[in-house]
Design a protein around this motif. Structure first.
Motif, PDB file in Angstrom:
ATOM      1  N   HIS A   1      46.059 -39.445  13.096  1.00  7.23           N
ATOM      2  CA  HIS A   1      46.950 -39.275  14.250  1.00  7.23           C
ATOM      3  C   HIS A   1      48.390 -39.522  13.797  1.00  7.23           C
TER       4      HIS A   1
ATOM      5  N   ARG B   1      50.718 -40.978  15.015  1.00  2.64           N
ATOM      6  CA  ARG B   1      51.186 -42.339  15.233  1.00  2.64           C
ATOM      7  C   ARG B   1      50.831 -43.231  14.032  1.00  2.64           C
ATOM      8  N   GLU B   2      49.728 -42.899  13.375  1.00  2.00           N
ATOM      9  CA  GLU B   2      49.281 -43.718  12.250  1.00  2.00           C
ATOM     10  C   GLU B   2      49.630 -43.089  10.902  1.00  2.00           C
TER      11      GLU B   2
ATOM     12  N   GLU C   1      41.882 -31.661  13.130  1.00  2.00           N
ATOM     13  CA  GLU C   1      40.471 -31.549  13.522  1.00  2.00           C
ATOM     14  C   GLU C   1      39.608 -31.145  12.322  1.00  2.00           C
TER      15      GLU C   1
ATOM     16  N   ALA D   1      39.204 -34.082  10.077  1.00  2.00           N
ATOM     17  CA  ALA D   1      38.335 -35.124  10.655  1.00  2.00           C
ATOM     18  C   ALA D   1      36.861 -34.826  10.404  1.00  2.00           C
ATOM     19  N   ARG D   2      36.559 -33.565  10.080  1.00  2.00           N
ATOM     20  CA  ARG D   2      35.171 -33.219   9.764  1.00  2.00           C
ATOM     21  C   ARG D   2      34.744 -33.761   8.393  1.00  2.00           C
ATOM     22  N   GLY D   3      35.691 -34.293   7.641  1.00  2.22           N
ATOM     23  CA  GLY D   3      35.297 -34.794   6.321  1.00  2.22           C
ATOM     24  C   GLY D   3      36.011 -36.060   5.889  1.00  2.22           C
ATOM     25  N   CYS D   4      37.095 -36.370   6.553  1.00  2.00           N
ATOM     26  CA  CYS D   4      37.936 -37.480   6.100  1.00  2.00           C
ATOM     27  C   CYS D   4      37.842 -38.641   7.090  1.00  2.00           C
ATOM     28  N   PRO D   5      37.496 -39.824   6.612  1.00  2.00           N
ATOM     29  CA  PRO D   5      37.328 -40.949   7.538  1.00  2.00           C
ATOM     30  C   PRO D   5      38.631 -41.591   7.999  1.00  2.00           C
ATOM     31  N   MET D   6      39.765 -41.116   7.499  1.00  2.00           N
ATOM     32  CA  MET D   6      41.018 -41.778   7.882  1.00  2.00           C
ATOM     33  C   MET D   6      41.506 -41.362   9.260  1.00  2.00           C
ATOM     34  N   ASP D   7      42.293 -42.240   9.850  1.00  2.00           N
ATOM     35  CA  ASP D   7      42.947 -41.930  11.121  1.00  2.00           C
ATOM     36  C   ASP D   7      44.212 -41.134  10.808  1.00  2.00           C
TER      37      ASP D   7
ATOM     38  N   ALA E   1      34.299 -26.398   7.387  1.00  2.00           N
ATOM     39  CA  ALA E   1      34.716 -27.282   8.479  1.00  2.00           C
ATOM     40  C   ALA E   1      35.580 -26.523   9.480  1.00  2.00           C
TER      41      ALA E   1
ATOM     42  N   GLY F   1      33.422 -24.649  11.641  1.00  2.00           N
ATOM     43  CA  GLY F   1      32.788 -25.544  12.605  1.00  2.00           C
ATOM     44  C   GLY F   1      33.709 -25.866  13.766  1.00  2.00           C
TER      45      GLY F   1
ATOM     46  N   ALA G   1      33.090 -24.668  17.634  1.00  2.00           N
ATOM     47  CA  ALA G   1      33.053 -25.677  18.703  1.00  2.00           C
ATOM     48  C   ALA G   1      34.032 -25.300  19.797  1.00  2.00           C
TER      49      ALA G   1
END
Lengths: 978, 207
Positions: B138, B140-141, B127, B130-136, B194, B197, B201
């Motif tokens: 998960h 699984r990936e 999480e 994901a606040r800064g990195c555009p990659m997936d 991040a 953040g 949240a």
């Protein structure tokens, strides 16, 4: 008093302040509901007319009530239908323009990425079913909906419990995100979507990458236009009924309902059941659906067919007090005498527009469907499917079935093996379905047909069943919806037939646009501003198209609609910025010595992303005084520069020397290990790209230094030539900029400091010559020391692994303390190099300057080829009157020229001929060594003009300057050895 | 004159990361290895003897710490070793590949101080990223043993998943982030921000 709570809904448990007055509210309900329940009719004012405006809709499609809020959910501008009531909320009406808070920013913002197999937009029956089915297939799912609660347009009907339970289950499921209060604002390439999640004071902007998208975005109810249709109390019929069903709020006591489809009739029934007196129900169609008509008849209400609203009439409070009903034809023209029916609620509905902006952004076209009286999306790409009301399916049960099938198919397609996109030829009018790659997506056309023909309203609306429009069909077989956009009669004032309430744009504006010759809906939008308000024409777009089609005598498809570009809803800049604000707005690259600079009061200069010390003022010194002192130290004693930001590239491989020979203007393959050479790098057009010292390391590899801001550019340049032009060369380039910290020890006493720092290294002139590289221990650290000079003075450039940068810097400061070692910054560095006529890429060059222009033909090899060499023989680069590097000495030695000042020949003045620029000043400083000001510049034919006086013009002043040789100091180069 | 004191190394993110799930693995030996892409198989066979593991394929990491090897492009590898010195690592690699005049077109550079390694662990690690990195990211990936060059905020980084589902990961989620020394300060502050953040949240900034 108009509007009240029916008693069927929750009891107010809090208060909000509206325009300073207390309004009871149920926490979590939309502010619009609280205002309607409290009888607040006028919420805001028209942007141009100042006319009173009230709540028109529910949900996002709100053309009327715009508010500004402060307190727990502060927003400069928002529809009252989208702000949730909560304690402490202060609401005020707006006259068209939002207003930022006094102390910005009111809202926090954050941004993040997310990835999923299936993105479902909308959590109505179709969307929830789609998400649930996709989850069941094992897909990673994101479902987002604008509203605080799931259910979509069907909320308040019989599906609420199912919707809530399924939503909760989704939210708990692994690999599923259920996002409430989240608007998907745009569809971009490769399945990327932007979505804005509202969280009280904060917003979170999602960038969602989805393999498949299910658009279950529902529909927007649209009104039709008539004179004074903007009065408070004129509402959308479906919205008025939804306030009753969802919130137990009755928007008026005495209602007139007017529409052109059966759902408006069901809305009348709902208002009746909520306790309103139904003064009249008008339907523009000659014939209504039998079930809806029967349902109203059972409630004692007769439908006036072929009748509609010609005009609304205002009462004392400015809100609606009566509706004038008149017989209308199929084109909306009123015939015959109107009848005046007193009312405090005029609920109108012209039909339902599928919410298609995202579909259009994904590639769909909109086509008019007469049975739906709406534009439906078609021709979607295979990765996107549109279901439910967004595809024209009005029946909630059918929408749920469609969604379930589409969600499962999207999941299978996303999880299946990648397949080639289908041949576009096979992509029929319902492209995504006909061309579905895997597993057979549902035939939405068939289910759509079923909803259009098979759900004749059986059962729904019967005495026992709640009157729920979402559960009925919008186009019953015996009476399809009619397209009604505007009702006018002979006496209608077209300037008061409002089409876009947010822009105060009226029928008369459309007529004027057409009279001016505009016949494209895009032009009419720009001329009238219709559809440019905060809701981007959500409720008025189709009405404007319909009126235009009528006026031009064209079909709806010929007129079409305007392009719905992202964002679909306003996105605060704070959310777009995310955490890229304050000191995180851009990386600030720091050298390892930064803590020392900080502790010693350095003034900084940002060079690219680097933060460099510019000078180190002592006491009350200004920059001028500090720089003169630092310069003197470097020329007469010893000074130190943090040169860690210099770009450093290692070029290795068998053919490294050949490679550098081809790129740089000089010969580098002949460089012996342990020696350095200055190099110039040109682009293919012969212009200077970069310069620097190239050192040959003991292991045979090359260490290339670049200008601080140019390391990446040079690296890319090298990669490009090595990969695309000379792949046969065995060469590898490495970026080593951050690996090494550099302490540059400068001045006649620098050798003394080096002796103390590196007792094991022979730093004598004989053993360590100019342009030598030595490896050895400096301050106890393995170092590479280069005897190069960017100042003309004796210099030892000490390179150590960056971990040791601070320690070695501090050791140098200690070792030189008794010699008065003086730290200096970039400003002094520039003065010192300019005194020697050394260029700086970016000062003396700008991409249009050749080595010849700089007088550096000595750096060009005549014996070998290099990139850019041929271009130097082009007529234009070889001509003699190009701007050439010169020194400039102001006639007044106290005047420091402005960098960028233009150079002209004669003195300007009244009567003087119009001066043409002959060049410009590239660098300009005051010099301690020269005892006067000086500058470098590029001057046309400058090398032949030494001694001539020209004028440097900056703003309104012209300063006489004498052209000189660009090397001002130590022309013999005798000082470099100390 | 003062005898220079024993010099102290200072790591790029020193002092920035106390009390978070972010830590710095300081002063690791790092060597960049380049071979012509078409010679990667041969290079892998020659390097394996020395490294104890083959060179990784695209998007992967091999080895388990001393050393491990990261794929950073066709024919490009980053070798990280928590036990060796950069010079030793380079000398060994270079010898294994036959030196400059060996059969292969290979080159090795000691770039130990070019990057530092941050380790981000804990259940919220994905999480936070994901606040800064555009990659997936998960599992699984991008399971354990995956390595990619990407960005976090505006800093170019190498991202290595060391923990979590995958062939070699444990249960706990963990990532190693390789970042150039001069960007370490920015990245450490960005990730700390991040993480705050994500925490706020979670703690119900939601009204």
């Amino acid at each position: 008093m108009t509007g009240r709570r029916t008693g069927a809904g929750p009891v107010p448990d809090t208060w909000i302040l509206f325009d300073g007055g207390e309004v009871p509210a149920v926490a979590g309900e939309p502010v619009s509901a609280a205002l309607l329940a409290a009888g607040v009719r006028t919420v805001c004012r028209g942007i141009r007319t100042g006319r009173p405006r009230g709540v028109v809709g529910i949900g996002t499609g709100e053309p009327g009530a715009q508010v500004r809020t402060e307190g727990p959910d502060p927003r400069p501008m928002a529809p009252a239908t989208r702000v949730e009531a909560r304690e402490g909320l202060r609401v005020s009406g707006l006259a068209g323009y939002g207003r930022l808070p006094e102390q910005a920013p009111a809202r926090g913002g954050d941004a993040r990425w997310a990835h999923c197999d299936v993105l479902v937009v909308g959590a109505g029956p179709a969307g929830i079913a789609a998400a649930d089915a996709a989850r069941a297939e094992g897909a990673r799912v994101i479902i987002a909906d604008e509203a605080p609660e799931p259910g979509g347009d069907a909320r308040g009907g019989g599906r609420d419990a199912w919707a809530a339970a399924t939503w909760r289950a989704l939210a708990r499921a692994p690999d599923v995100r259920a996002l409430a209060r989240t608007t998907v604002t745009g569809h971009y390439d490769h399945g990327e979507h932007a979505a804005l999640e509202r969280r009280g004071r904060d917003d979170l902007l999602w960038r969602i990458r989805a393999r498949r998208t299910v658009l279950a975005t529902g529909s927007t109810e649209r009104p039709f236009a008539f004179q004074d249709d903007d009065l408070p109390g004129v509402m959308l019929a479906g919205a008025a009924a939804a306030y009753v069903r969802r919130h137990g709020v009755l928007p008026g006591e005495r209602a007139v309902v007017a529409g052109c489809h059966d759902e408006a009739l069901w809305a009348a029934a709902a208002l009746h059941d909520g306790g309103a007196r139904i003064a009249a129900v008008a339907d523009a169609r000659p014939r209504t659906g039998s079930a809806a008509r029967e349902a109203l008849r059972r409630r004692g209400v007769e439908v006036r067919t072929a009748t509609s609203v010609l005009r609304a009439e205002a009462g004392a409070d400015g809100g609606v007090a009566a509706a004038l009903l008149a017989p209308v034809g199929p084109d909306g023209a009123a015939r015959g005498e109107p009848v005046r029916v007193p009312c405090d609620l005029l609920a109108v509905s012209g039909g339902h527009d599928p919410a298609a902006p995202l579909a259009v952004q994904a590639g769909a076209r909109l086509r008019w469907s007469a049975p739906h009286a709406a534009f439906l999306p078609e021709g979607l790409p295979p990765t996107t499917v549109c279901v439910g009301a967004a595809a024209g399916t009005r029946d909630a049960g059918a929408a749920e079935e469609e969604g379930r099938a589409a969600g499962a198919a999207a999941a299978r397609a996303a999880l299946g093996p990648p397949v080639a996109p289908p041949d576009p030829v096979h992509t029929g009018p319902l492209g995504p379905l006909a061309g579905a790659p895997v597993g057979g997506l549902p035939d939405v056309m068939r289910s759509r047909g079923a909803s259009a023909q098979g759900h004749g309203g059986e059962g729904v609306g019967g005495p026992a069943a709640p009157a729920t429009p979402a559960a009925s069909s919008g186009s019953e077989a015996d009476a399809p919806a009619m397209a009604l956009f505007c009702v006018t009669g002979p006496g209608t004032d077209a300037a008061r037939v409002y089409v876009d309430l947010q822009r105060d744009a009226a029928l008369s504006d459309i007529r004027a646009a057409i009279a001016a010759g505009m016949d494209s809906i895009e032009l009419i939008k720009r001329h009238t501003t219709i559809g440019t308000g905060p809701d981007q024409g959500r409720t008025c777009g189709t009405v404007a198209s319909g009126i235009t089609a009528h006026l031009l005598g064209r079909t709806m498809d010929e007129v079409g609609g305007t392009t719905p570009r992202p964002p679909y809803a306003p996105v605060p800049f704070t959310a777009l910025a995310g955490r890229a604000r304050g000191d995180l707005i851009d990386p600030l690259r720091r050298t390892p010595m930064q803590p020392w600079h900080e502790a010693h009061g350095a003034v900084y200069e940002d060079v690219g992303q680097w933060r460099r010390a510019r000078y180190y003022p002592r006491g009350r010194e200004d920059m001028h005084a500090a720089v003169l002192r630092e310069c003197t130290a470097a020329r007469t004693g010893v000074a130190a520069l943090d040169a860690s930001t210099l770009g450093k590239i290692v070029v290795a491989g068998r053919d490294a020397g050949t490679f550098l020979d081809r790129l740089y203007t000089g010969n580098l393959s002949t460089l012996k290990p342990g020696r350095c050479r200055y190099g110039l790098l040109c682009t293919a057009d012969g212009m200077v790209l970069d310069d620097g010292v190239i050192a040959r390391l003991p292991d045979g590899a090359y260490l290339v230094s670049t200008t601080s801001g140019n390391a990446e550019t040079v690296l890319d340049h090298m990669e490009e030539w090595s990969q695309t032009e000379w792949p046969e060369l065995c060469v590898h380039v490495f970026n080593a900029t951050d690996a090494w910290a550099v302490v540059s020890l400068v001045g006649p006493r620098s050798r003394d400091v080096m002796r103390r720092l590196a007792p094991g290294m022979d730093v004598s002139q004989e053993a360590f010559r100019f342009m030598d590289l030595r490896e050895g221990e400096v301050a106890g650290v393995r170092a590479r020391v280069l005897r190069v000079s960017f100042t003309g003075e004796l210099t030892f450039e000490v390179n150590v692994p960056s971990w040791y940068g601070l320690a070695v810097w501090e050791a140098a400061m200690d070792a030189g303390a008794d010699l008065g070692i003086t730290p200096y910054g970039t400003e002094t560095m520039h003065v010192l190099r300019a005194e020697k006529g050394f260029i700086v890429v970016g000062h003396e060059t700008d991409g249009s300057v050749t080595p010849l222009d700089l007088g550096m033909d000595w750096a060009l090899s005549r014996t070998k080829d290099f990139v850019g060499k041929r271009s130097l023989r082009r007529p234009d680069t070889a001509r003699g009157d190009r701007p050439q590097l010169v020194g400039l000495l102001p006639e007044d030695p106290g005047t420091v020229l402005a960098e960028g000042a233009q150079l002209i020949g004669g003195a300007p003045g009244p009567g003087a001929p119009r001066a043409r620029s002959q060049g410009w000043v590239t660098s300009s400083y005051d010099s301690a060594a020269l005892g006067r000001s000086f500058a470098l510049g590029l001057l046309r034919s400058g090398r032949a003009r030494h001694g001539e006086v020209v004028h440097a013009v900056h703003l309104d002043t012209a300063v006489p300057v004498r052209v000189a040789d660009p090397v001002f100091y130590d022309r013999e180069g005798s000082r470099k050895d100390g | 004159m003062a005898e220079p004191a024993v010099p102290r190394r200072r790591s790029p993110a020193e002092g920035l990361l106390e009390g978070s799930h972010l830590s710095e693995l300081s002063f690791l030996a790092q060597a960049e290895l380049r071979v012509d892409a078409e010679e990667a198989d041969a290079a892998s066979r020659m390097a394996e003897q020395f490294l104890g593991c083959p060179l990784p394929g695209p998007g992967r990491a091999t080895g388990n710490g001393a050393p491990y090897v990261l794929w950073s492009g066709p024919g490009r590898y980053l070798v990280v070793d928590s036990e060796a010195t950069g010079r030793g690592l380079c000398a060994g690699l270079s010898a294994a590949l036959g030196g400059e005049y060996g059969r292969l077109c290979a080159a090795v550079a000691d770039l130990s101080a070019q990057r530092t390694v941050l380790e981000l662990s804990g259940p919220d690690a994905e999480e936070v990223l994901a606040r800064g990195c555009p990659m997936d990211l998960h599992p699984r990936e991008f399971g354990a043993g995956s390595y990619a060059q990407t960005v976090i905020g505006k800093a170019a980084v190498g991202l290595h998943r060391t923990g979590g589902p995958g062939p070699s990961g444990g249960d706990a989620t963990a990532f190693r982030i390789l970042v150039r020394a001069s960007f370490a300060d920015y990245l450490a502050r960005l990730l700390t921000d991040a993480a705050a953040g994500v925490r706020s949240a979670r703690e119900g900034a939601v009204v």
